[in-house]
Design a protein around this motif. Structure first.
Motif, PDB file in Angstrom:
ATOM      1  N   LEU A 178       0.795  -1.382   0.091  1.00 17.65           N
ATOM      2  CA  LEU A 178       0.243  -0.036  -0.160  1.00 17.65           C
ATOM      3  C   LEU A 178       0.702   1.211   0.084  1.00 17.65           C
ATOM      4  CD1 LEU A 178      -2.498  -0.850   3.177  1.00 17.65           C
ATOM      5  CD2 LEU A 178      -2.913  -1.106   0.662  1.00 17.65           C
ATOM      6  N   GLU A 179       0.518   2.219  -0.636  1.00 19.27           N
ATOM      7  CA  GLU A 179       1.080   3.493  -0.634  1.00 19.27           C
ATOM      8  C   GLU A 179       0.284   4.618  -0.400  1.00 19.27           C
ATOM      9  OE1 GLU A 179       4.621   4.488  -3.004  1.00 19.27           O
ATOM     10  OE2 GLU A 179       3.212   5.949  -3.988  1.00 19.27           O
ATOM     11  N   PHE A 180       0.483   5.480   0.737  1.00 17.40           N
ATOM     12  CA  PHE A 180      -0.278   6.427   0.974  1.00 17.40           C
ATOM     13  C   PHE A 180       0.599   7.638   0.489  1.00 17.40           C
ATOM     14  CE2 PHE A 180      -1.104   2.735   3.717  1.00 17.40           C
ATOM     15  CZ  PHE A 180      -2.366   3.120   3.986  1.00 17.40           C
ATOM     16  N   ALA A 181      -0.067   8.941   0.296  1.00 20.16           N
ATOM     17  CA  ALA A 181       0.497  10.104  -0.096  1.00 20.16           C
ATOM     18  C   ALA A 181      -0.209  11.148   0.302  1.00 20.16           C
ATOM     19  CB  ALA A 181       0.962  10.016  -1.601  1.00 20.16           C
ATOM     20  N   ALA A 182       0.393  12.435   0.825  1.00 15.76           N
ATOM     21  CA  ALA A 182      -0.505  13.543   1.107  1.00 15.76           C
ATOM     22  C   ALA A 182       0.453  14.786   1.174  1.00 15.76           C
ATOM     23  CB  ALA A 182      -0.624  13.374   2.576  1.00 15.76           C
ATOM     24  N   THR A 183      -0.072  15.534   0.349  1.00 11.90           N
ATOM     25  CA  THR A 183       0.742  17.112   0.166  1.00 11.90           C
ATOM     26  C   THR A 183      -0.268  17.985   0.303  1.00 11.90           C
ATOM     27  OG1 THR A 183       2.098  18.244  -1.156  1.00 11.90           O
ATOM     28  CG2 THR A 183       0.528  17.016  -2.265  1.00 11.90           C
ATOM     29  N   ASP A 184       0.199  19.239   0.869  1.00 13.65           N
ATOM     30  CA  ASP A 184      -0.477  20.681   0.860  1.00 13.65           C
ATOM     31  C   ASP A 184       0.221  21.531  -0.006  1.00 13.65           C
ATOM     32  OD1 ASP A 184       1.749  21.207   2.348  1.00 13.65           O
ATOM     33  OD2 ASP A 184       0.651  21.533   4.256  1.00 13.65           O
ATOM     34  N   GLY A 185       1.170  21.136  -0.539  1.00 14.13           N
ATOM     35  CA  GLY A 185       1.897  22.123  -1.539  1.00 14.13           C
ATOM     36  C   GLY A 185       3.227  22.546  -1.087  1.00 14.13           C
ATOM     37  N   HIS A 186       3.435  22.510   0.196  1.00 18.60           N
ATOM     38  CA  HIS A 186       4.699  22.960   0.957  1.00 18.60           C
ATOM     39  C   HIS A 186       5.394  21.751   1.475  1.00 18.60           C
ATOM     40  CE1 HIS A 186       3.006  26.888   1.038  1.00 18.60           C
ATOM     41  NE2 HIS A 186       1.691  26.348   1.392  1.00 18.60           N
ATOM     42  N   ARG A 187       4.888  20.578   1.635  1.00 14.00           N
ATOM     43  CA  ARG A 187       5.461  19.452   1.927  1.00 14.00           C
ATOM     44  C   ARG A 187       4.697  18.181   1.671  1.00 14.00           C
ATOM     45  NH1 ARG A 187       3.133  19.405   7.667  1.00 14.00           N
ATOM     46  NH2 ARG A 187       1.229  20.010   7.567  1.00 14.00           N
ATOM     47  N   LEU A 188       5.355  17.087   1.535  1.00 17.49           N
ATOM     48  CA  LEU A 188       4.749  15.951   0.962  1.00 17.49           C
ATOM     49  C   LEU A 188       5.255  14.649   1.741  1.00 17.49           C
ATOM     50  CD1 LEU A 188       3.742  13.789  -1.281  1.00 17.49           C
ATOM     51  CD2 LEU A 188       6.216  14.050  -2.081  1.00 17.49           C
ATOM     52  N   ALA A 189       4.065  13.817   2.272  1.00 22.55           N
ATOM     53  CA  ALA A 189       4.521  12.599   3.154  1.00 22.55           C
ATOM     54  C   ALA A 189       3.990  11.328   2.477  1.00 22.55           C
ATOM     55  CB  ALA A 189       4.009  12.604   4.431  1.00 22.55           C
ATOM     56  N   VAL A 190       4.874  10.405   2.141  1.00 17.15           N
ATOM     57  CA  VAL A 190       4.852   9.225   1.386  1.00 17.15           C
ATOM     58  C   VAL A 190       5.064   8.063   2.419  1.00 17.15           C
ATOM     59  CG1 VAL A 190       4.899   7.950  -0.648  1.00 17.15           C
ATOM     60  CG2 VAL A 190       5.224  10.343  -0.769  1.00 17.15           C
ATOM     61  N   VAL A 191       4.151   7.152   2.660  1.00 21.32           N
ATOM     62  CA  VAL A 191       4.403   5.985   3.353  1.00 21.32           C
ATOM     63  C   VAL A 191       4.124   4.754   2.435  1.00 21.32           C
ATOM     64  CG1 VAL A 191       3.588   4.655   5.419  1.00 21.32           C
ATOM     65  CG2 VAL A 191       3.642   7.334   5.487  1.00 21.32           C
ATOM     66  N   GLN A 192       4.987   3.734   2.686  1.00 21.76           N
ATOM     67  CA  GLN A 192       4.650   2.498   2.035  1.00 21.76           C
ATOM     68  C   GLN A 192       4.724   1.376   3.005  1.00 21.76           C
ATOM     69  OE1 GLN A 192       8.305   2.860  -0.566  1.00 21.76           O
ATOM     70  NE2 GLN A 192       6.743   2.701  -2.460  1.00 21.76           N
ATOM     71  N   THR A 193       3.643   0.348   3.119  1.00 18.58           N
ATOM     72  CA  THR A 193       3.547  -0.472   4.082  1.00 18.58           C
ATOM     73  C   THR A 193       3.385  -1.705   3.092  1.00 18.58           C
ATOM     74  OG1 THR A 193       1.068  -0.289   4.246  1.00 18.58           O
ATOM     75  CG2 THR A 193       2.417   0.824   5.500  1.00 18.58           C
ATOM     76  N   THR A 194       3.716  -2.905   3.813  1.00 19.08           N
ATOM     77  CA  THR A 194       3.462  -4.302   3.231  1.00 19.08           C
ATOM     78  C   THR A 194       1.948  -4.652   3.471  1.00 19.08           C
ATOM     79  OG1 THR A 194       4.384  -5.305   5.231  1.00 19.08           O
ATOM     80  CG2 THR A 194       5.678  -5.258   3.227  1.00 19.08           C
ATOM     81  N   ASN A 195       1.147  -5.418   2.785  1.00 18.63           N
ATOM     82  CA  ASN A 195      -0.143  -5.685   2.979  1.00 18.63           C
ATOM     83  C   ASN A 195      -0.250  -7.362   2.801  1.00 18.63           C
ATOM     84  OD1 ASN A 195      -2.841  -5.239   3.674  1.00 18.63           O
ATOM     85  ND2 ASN A 195      -3.220  -5.302   1.476  1.00 18.63           N
ATOM     86  N   GLU A 196      -0.205  -8.042   3.746  1.00 18.76           N
ATOM     87  CA  GLU A 196      -0.238  -9.672   3.566  1.00 18.76           C
ATOM     88  C   GLU A 196      -1.668 -10.023   3.094  1.00 18.76           C
ATOM     89  OE1 GLU A 196       1.305 -11.010   6.879  1.00 18.76           O
ATOM     90  OE2 GLU A 196       3.408 -10.416   6.641  1.00 18.76           O
ATOM     91  N   SER A 197      -2.623  -8.776   3.594  1.00 16.70           N
ATOM     92  CA  SER A 197      -4.058  -9.712   3.351  1.00 16.70           C
ATOM     93  C   SER A 197      -4.661  -9.416   2.079  1.00 16.70           C
ATOM     94  CB  SER A 197      -5.047  -8.997   4.468  1.00 16.70           C
ATOM     95  OG  SER A 197      -4.704  -9.635   5.644  1.00 16.70           O
ATOM     96  N   THR A 198      -3.606  -8.406   1.179  1.00 22.26           N
ATOM     97  CA  THR A 198      -4.309  -8.235  -0.155  1.00 22.26           C
ATOM     98  C   THR A 198      -5.059  -9.128  -0.928  1.00 22.26           C
ATOM     99  OG1 THR A 198      -3.192  -6.120  -0.036  1.00 22.26           O
ATOM    100  CG2 THR A 198      -3.922  -6.678  -2.248  1.00 22.26           C
TER     101      THR A 198
END
Length: 388
Positions: A178-198
């Motif tokens: 899974l990849e989660f991304a969020a930005t407000d134009g000044h900063r960016l956070a990206v998180v990658q997690t494994t997902n065994e249940s997919t």
């Protein structure tokens, strides 16, 4: 309808559900929470819906007589929260039987150990149904993967409603990640997690942008009722998403619009690289922030490769100044760089490891912060220009 439950169960579930009750409902029934009691399963469910966000939670109770009724959410929540711990009897009655409420309609009586409260209610038939998804496009996500992703991304979403797509988190689901991304134009956070249940039978990746408001409630509900290895079923249809587990359900509209190509913003090579103790960095920033808050929220970071330390400083004109140094492992030449202290601190607090890496090229290009261990996360912060 008649049931007996504990004050703590009713109060806890009401406080979760009530967050989907609109402050200014477009229809009177939306100010209510729908209470449904099932005598066969001895389950009570509470539902709130503002036509965008819907929350349903369930708990065990002694259901003497099944039924459903819509009760004013704020009033019920306020009364229940103030009742002492112990058993409460909830019973639906006609208003004609009520001791103190006159007129036609329904009332619900709450009877704690030493008292009785009566609240005027509405028929359950007036309450709108939560959206359902007809197709089978559902996937399973482990609760821990979902919580880690939300914890590392939600803080970076925008609060500016004019940039609606940026007020959400962009979720990319692939076969095992899974990849989660969020930005407000000044900063960016990206998180990658494994997902065994997919569901591994799904060959194509799925991308969707979900409102931060709904995801904050999802995070709160998961923390309350889901174990870390529990499978959360996520179903997606045009414009609608549903998360379900146990007897809990959250439904939300998705955000429309093209999410920015955020991966292109992350530099691939760096001229400078630092390794720092995250907690020491944060505590130093918190002290400097006392002065930074007095002026423009800017903190200057001076990187000294010879001394193997960084110095944080702030000059607040007519107020004072502060500076403090901390050790760092530094590769590359010295440089001065400045940040909005709020953006820097929020990103550092979200990183999941004791030691972090800071990578940069110049004083006006994106700076990348990553954890040394734990969840794979990238936090990008844009520096601000230093004005002498």
């Amino acid at each position: 309808m008649k049931l007996v439950c504990t004050q703590s169960d009713l109060s806890t579930n009401l406080s979760l559900t009530s967050r989907a009750v609109p402050s200014r409902p477009t229809h009177p029934v939306l100010a209510n929470v729908l209470l449904q009691a099932d005598a066969e399963t001895n389950q009570v469910s509470l539902t709130a819906f503002d036509l965008n966000l819907g929350i349903r939670t369930s708990f065990n109770a002694e259901v003497l007589q099944g039924g459903a009724i819509a009760i004013p959410a704020k009033l019920l929540n306020d009364i229940t929260a103030r009742l002492p711990e112990g058993e409460i009897t909830l019973e639906e009655e006609s208003a004609a039987k009520g001791d103190r409420i006159s007129g036609e309609g329904l009332i619900v009586s709450l009877t704690p150990k030493n008292g009785r409260y009566e609240v005027r209610a509405m028929g359950a038939e007036d309450f709108p149904e939560l959206p359902a998804i007809e197709n089978d496009s559902s996937i399973q996500i482990t609760a821990s993967s979902l919580i880690d992703g939300l914890k590392g991304s939600l803080f970076a979403t925008s609060s500016d409603e004019t940039k609606q797509v940026l007020t959400g988190v962009h979720l990319t689901v692939q076969q095992d990640s899974l990849e989660f991304a969020a930005t407000d134009g000044h900063r960016l956070a990206v998180v990658q997690t494994t997902n065994e249940s997919t569901d591994t039978s799904s060959e194509t990746s799925l991308e969707v942008t979900l409102p931060a408001r709904a995801l904050r409630e999802l995070e709160r509900m998961l923390a309350h009722s889901a174990s870390s290895d529990e499978a959360i079923v996520m179903s997606l249809d045009q414009g609608q998403v549903i998360f379900e587990w146990q007897n809990q359900r959250l439904t939300s509209r998705t955000l429309e619009g093209q999410y920015p190509s955020y991966r292109q913003l992350i530099p691939r090579q760096f001229e400078r690289e630092l390794t720092l103790d995250r907690k020491q960095f944060i505590s130093t920033l918190e002290r400097i922030a006392v002065l930074a808050d007095q002026k423009n929220n800017i903190v200057k970071v001076s990187i000294d490769s010879e001394a193997q330390e960084i110095t944080l400083s702030c000059e607040a004109q007519d107020v004072g100044s502060g500076r403090e140094s901390l050790p760092a492992q530094i590769l590359g030449e010295e440089i001065d760089i400045a940040f909005n202290i709020k953006y820097l601190m929020e990103g550092l607090k979200a990183l999941p490891s004791t030691e972090i890496q800071m990578q940069l090229n110049s004083n006006l290009t994106p700076v990348i912060f990553t954890p040394i261990s734990g969840v794979k996360m990238t936090y990008l912060a844009m520096p601000v220009q230093i004005r002498n």
